[in-house]
Design a protein around this motif. Sequence first.
Motif, PDB file in Angstrom:
ATOM      1  N   ARG A 102       0.833  -1.198   0.000  1.00  0.00           N
ATOM      2  CA  ARG A 102       0.000   0.000   0.000  1.00  0.00           C
ATOM      3  C   ARG A 102       0.867   1.248   0.000  1.00  0.00           C
ATOM      4  N   PRO A 103       0.378   2.340  -0.573  1.00  0.00           N
ATOM      5  CA  PRO A 103       1.122   3.605  -0.474  1.00  0.00           C
ATOM      6  C   PRO A 103       1.125   4.087   0.968  1.00  0.00           C
ATOM      7  N   PRO A 104       2.141   4.845   1.372  1.00  0.00           N
ATOM      8  CA  PRO A 104       2.174   5.353   2.749  1.00  0.00           C
ATOM      9  C   PRO A 104       0.990   6.265   3.008  1.00  0.00           C
ATOM     10  N   ALA A 105       0.552   6.280   4.250  1.00  0.00           N
ATOM     11  CA  ALA A 105      -0.599   7.105   4.613  1.00  0.00           C
ATOM     12  C   ALA A 105      -0.273   8.584   4.453  1.00  0.00           C
ATOM     13  N   VAL A 106      -1.199   9.308   3.842  1.00  0.00           N
ATOM     14  CA  VAL A 106      -1.085  10.765   3.753  1.00  0.00           C
ATOM     15  C   VAL A 106      -1.721  11.334   5.010  1.00  0.00           C
ATOM     16  N   ARG A 107      -0.940  11.983   5.847  1.00  0.00           N
ATOM     17  CA  ARG A 107      -1.435  12.451   7.143  1.00  0.00           C
ATOM     18  C   ARG A 107      -1.736  13.941   7.068  1.00  0.00           C
ATOM     19  N   VAL A 108      -2.950  14.309   7.382  1.00  0.00           N
ATOM     20  CA  VAL A 108      -3.360  15.707   7.388  1.00  0.00           C
ATOM     21  C   VAL A 108      -3.880  16.057   8.772  1.00  0.00           C
ATOM     22  N   SER A 109      -3.856  17.336   9.096  1.00  0.00           N
ATOM     23  CA  SER A 109      -4.391  17.811  10.363  1.00  0.00           C
ATOM     24  C   SER A 109      -5.717  18.508  10.113  1.00  0.00           C
ATOM     25  N   ILE A 110      -6.692  18.216  10.945  1.00  0.00           N
ATOM     26  CA  ILE A 110      -7.990  18.854  10.870  1.00  0.00           C
ATOM     27  C   ILE A 110      -8.052  19.840  12.029  1.00  0.00           C
ATOM     28  N   THR A 111      -7.928  21.116  11.729  1.00  0.00           N
ATOM     29  CA  THR A 111      -7.846  22.127  12.758  1.00  0.00           C
ATOM     30  C   THR A 111      -9.228  22.464  13.308  1.00  0.00           C
ATOM     31  N   VAL A 112      -9.349  22.405  14.603  1.00  0.00           N
ATOM     32  CA  VAL A 112     -10.583  22.786  15.275  1.00  0.00           C
ATOM     33  C   VAL A 112     -10.261  24.037  16.084  1.00  0.00           C
ATOM     34  N   ASP A 113     -10.647  25.193  15.567  1.00  0.00           N
ATOM     35  CA  ASP A 113     -10.304  26.477  16.180  1.00  0.00           C
ATOM     36  C   ASP A 113     -11.459  26.952  17.060  1.00  0.00           C
ATOM     37  N   PRO A 114     -11.296  26.972  18.378  1.00  0.00           N
ATOM     38  CA  PRO A 114     -12.403  27.357  19.258  1.00  0.00           C
ATOM     39  C   PRO A 114     -12.809  28.815  19.122  1.00  0.00           C
ATOM     40  N   ARG A 115     -11.978  29.631  18.454  1.00  0.00           N
ATOM     41  CA  ARG A 115     -12.314  31.049  18.291  1.00  0.00           C
ATOM     42  C   ARG A 115     -12.888  31.349  16.910  1.00  0.00           C
ATOM     43  N   SER A 116     -13.170  30.301  16.147  1.00  0.00           N
ATOM     44  CA  SER A 116     -13.604  30.499  14.764  1.00  0.00           C
ATOM     45  C   SER A 116     -15.046  30.979  14.695  1.00  0.00           C
ATOM     46  N   GLN A 117     -15.459  31.339  13.494  1.00  0.00           N
ATOM     47  CA  GLN A 117     -16.848  31.728  13.284  1.00  0.00           C
ATOM     48  C   GLN A 117     -17.767  30.555  13.580  1.00  0.00           C
ATOM     49  N   ARG A 118     -19.000  30.865  13.910  1.00  0.00           N
ATOM     50  CA  ARG A 118     -19.953  29.815  14.226  1.00  0.00           C
ATOM     51  C   ARG A 118     -20.587  29.220  12.986  1.00  0.00           C
ATOM     52  N   PHE A 119     -20.535  29.936  11.885  1.00  0.00           N
ATOM     53  CA  PHE A 119     -21.281  29.489  10.707  1.00  0.00           C
ATOM     54  C   PHE A 119     -20.740  28.169  10.175  1.00  0.00           C
ATOM     55  N   ASP A 120     -21.638  27.242   9.946  1.00  0.00           N
ATOM     56  CA  ASP A 120     -21.271  25.926   9.439  1.00  0.00           C
ATOM     57  C   ASP A 120     -21.174  25.994   7.925  1.00  0.00           C
ATOM     58  N   LEU A 121     -19.948  26.041   7.435  1.00  0.00           N
ATOM     59  CA  LEU A 121     -19.733  26.127   5.989  1.00  0.00           C
ATOM     60  C   LEU A 121     -19.431  24.772   5.376  1.00  0.00           C
ATOM     61  N   GLY A 122     -19.518  23.747   6.180  1.00  0.00           N
ATOM     62  CA  GLY A 122     -19.154  22.425   5.685  1.00  0.00           C
ATOM     63  C   GLY A 122     -17.734  22.111   6.096  1.00  0.00           C
ATOM     64  N   SER A 123     -17.438  20.840   6.262  1.00  0.00           N
ATOM     65  CA  SER A 123     -16.148  20.442   6.816  1.00  0.00           C
ATOM     66  C   SER A 123     -15.324  19.706   5.779  1.00  0.00           C
ATOM     67  N   VAL A 124     -14.921  20.413   4.768  1.00  0.00           N
ATOM     68  CA  VAL A 124     -14.143  19.820   3.695  1.00  0.00           C
ATOM     69  C   VAL A 124     -12.735  20.393   3.728  1.00  0.00           C
ATOM     70  N   HIS A 125     -11.751  19.547   3.483  1.00  0.00           N
ATOM     71  CA  HIS A 125     -10.354  19.940   3.598  1.00  0.00           C
ATOM     72  C   HIS A 125     -10.016  21.120   2.689  1.00  0.00           C
ATOM     73  N   ALA A 126      -9.080  21.948   3.138  1.00  0.00           N
ATOM     74  CA  ALA A 126      -8.696  23.144   2.389  1.00  0.00           C
ATOM     75  C   ALA A 126      -8.095  22.811   1.024  1.00  0.00           C
ATOM     76  N   ALA A 127      -7.649  21.577   0.879  1.00  0.00           N
ATOM     77  CA  ALA A 127      -7.099  21.188  -0.419  1.00  0.00           C
ATOM     78  C   ALA A 127      -8.187  21.009  -1.464  1.00  0.00           C
ATOM     79  N   LEU A 128      -9.442  21.208  -1.064  1.00  0.00           N
ATOM     80  CA  LEU A 128     -10.557  21.018  -1.976  1.00  0.00           C
ATOM     81  C   LEU A 128     -11.275  22.340  -2.182  1.00  0.00           C
ATOM     82  N   PRO A 129     -10.651  23.322  -2.838  1.00  0.00           N
ATOM     83  CA  PRO A 129     -11.257  24.654  -2.942  1.00  0.00           C
ATOM     84  C   PRO A 129     -12.573  24.683  -3.688  1.00  0.00           C
ATOM     85  N   ASP A 130     -12.800  23.738  -4.575  1.00  0.00           N
ATOM     86  CA  ASP A 130     -14.020  23.760  -5.376  1.00  0.00           C
ATOM     87  C   ASP A 130     -15.261  23.376  -4.589  1.00  0.00           C
ATOM     88  N   VAL A 131     -15.077  22.733  -3.434  1.00  0.00           N
ATOM     89  CA  VAL A 131     -16.240  22.288  -2.672  1.00  0.00           C
ATOM     90  C   VAL A 131     -16.354  22.987  -1.331  1.00  0.00           C
TER      91      VAL A 131
END
Length: 296
Positions: A102-131
């Motif tokens: 198998r290819p090595p695991a691609v490890r990404v961090s999912i940042t949970v910022d407690p000071r962020s805006q409240r609006f739920d814009l969807g939880s899609v990785h930043a590498a996916l600008p189109d979505v």
Amino acid sequence: MATNQPSDGQQGDGRRSAEQQGDRHPGAEAAERPRTPLYRSLARRLQERIDTGAYPAGTRLPSEPELSAEFGVNRLTVRQAVAELERAAVVEIRRGVGTFVRPPAVRVSITVDPRSQRFDLGSVHAALPDVGRGEDEGANGGDNGGGGAGDGEFVVAAPPVSGTAEDTEAARQLGRAPRELSRVDSVIRLGGRARAACSYWVPFGPLPAELLRPGRAGNLVLDLARAAGVELEYDWRAFGAVGADLADAELLGVPPGTALLVREGVSCTPDGTPALYVRRRIDGSSARFVLHFRDR
């Protein structure tokens, strides 16, 4: 009055045995330790070859007879060793074809910022600008693999809400009866492979047929909010872990029982009415949650 003390080399009542003093034979402890099973030793040797690049990602391992002859073990031992590597998600066994690294695991961090805006814009990785990108989950460090043409969030199915444990929990969190809910399942792909299995429940329906089309790309949080004509805000999010069941294992391409990070929670309308329950199962070998408390 002087008392007789045993001299060096004598045995006396006050003399501890060599074992009591800890002066045991050098090989005694080693002999008492359980021996590593032969198949596991072989698995480690194969793992070393993979780690050093002798067997690069995508390479087909030698056949059972070839490995048996090379390492001087029987084929059952080879089969057990390969199964051990498969359980560790190091190799993939393709029945009738062979075993591949198998290819090595691609490890990404999912940042949970407690000071962020409240609006739920969807939880899609930043590498996916189109979505879209959520303010609570974004990229932070780690190699994201450069993205890929097949990256994004894709609808998998829209199963009917029944009496499953997940459906029952969604109904409880949304304060509705299961029959009042609609459900959509999706998968998020990143770096050319599935990284997260997602399920959404909303207290309205029927949902637009186009939104439910299997394979449709989009951002399900935003799409569901638009379908309901509402704006969503975070109510709460929780984090945990489970072992992959058969369905998630197949969807994510991991062995059953693989550790999955779980992120679940409720989003509500601005007046506080629960309007969406989400449950994401994320391949634990390729992601982590990070809380930041200082500006970066």
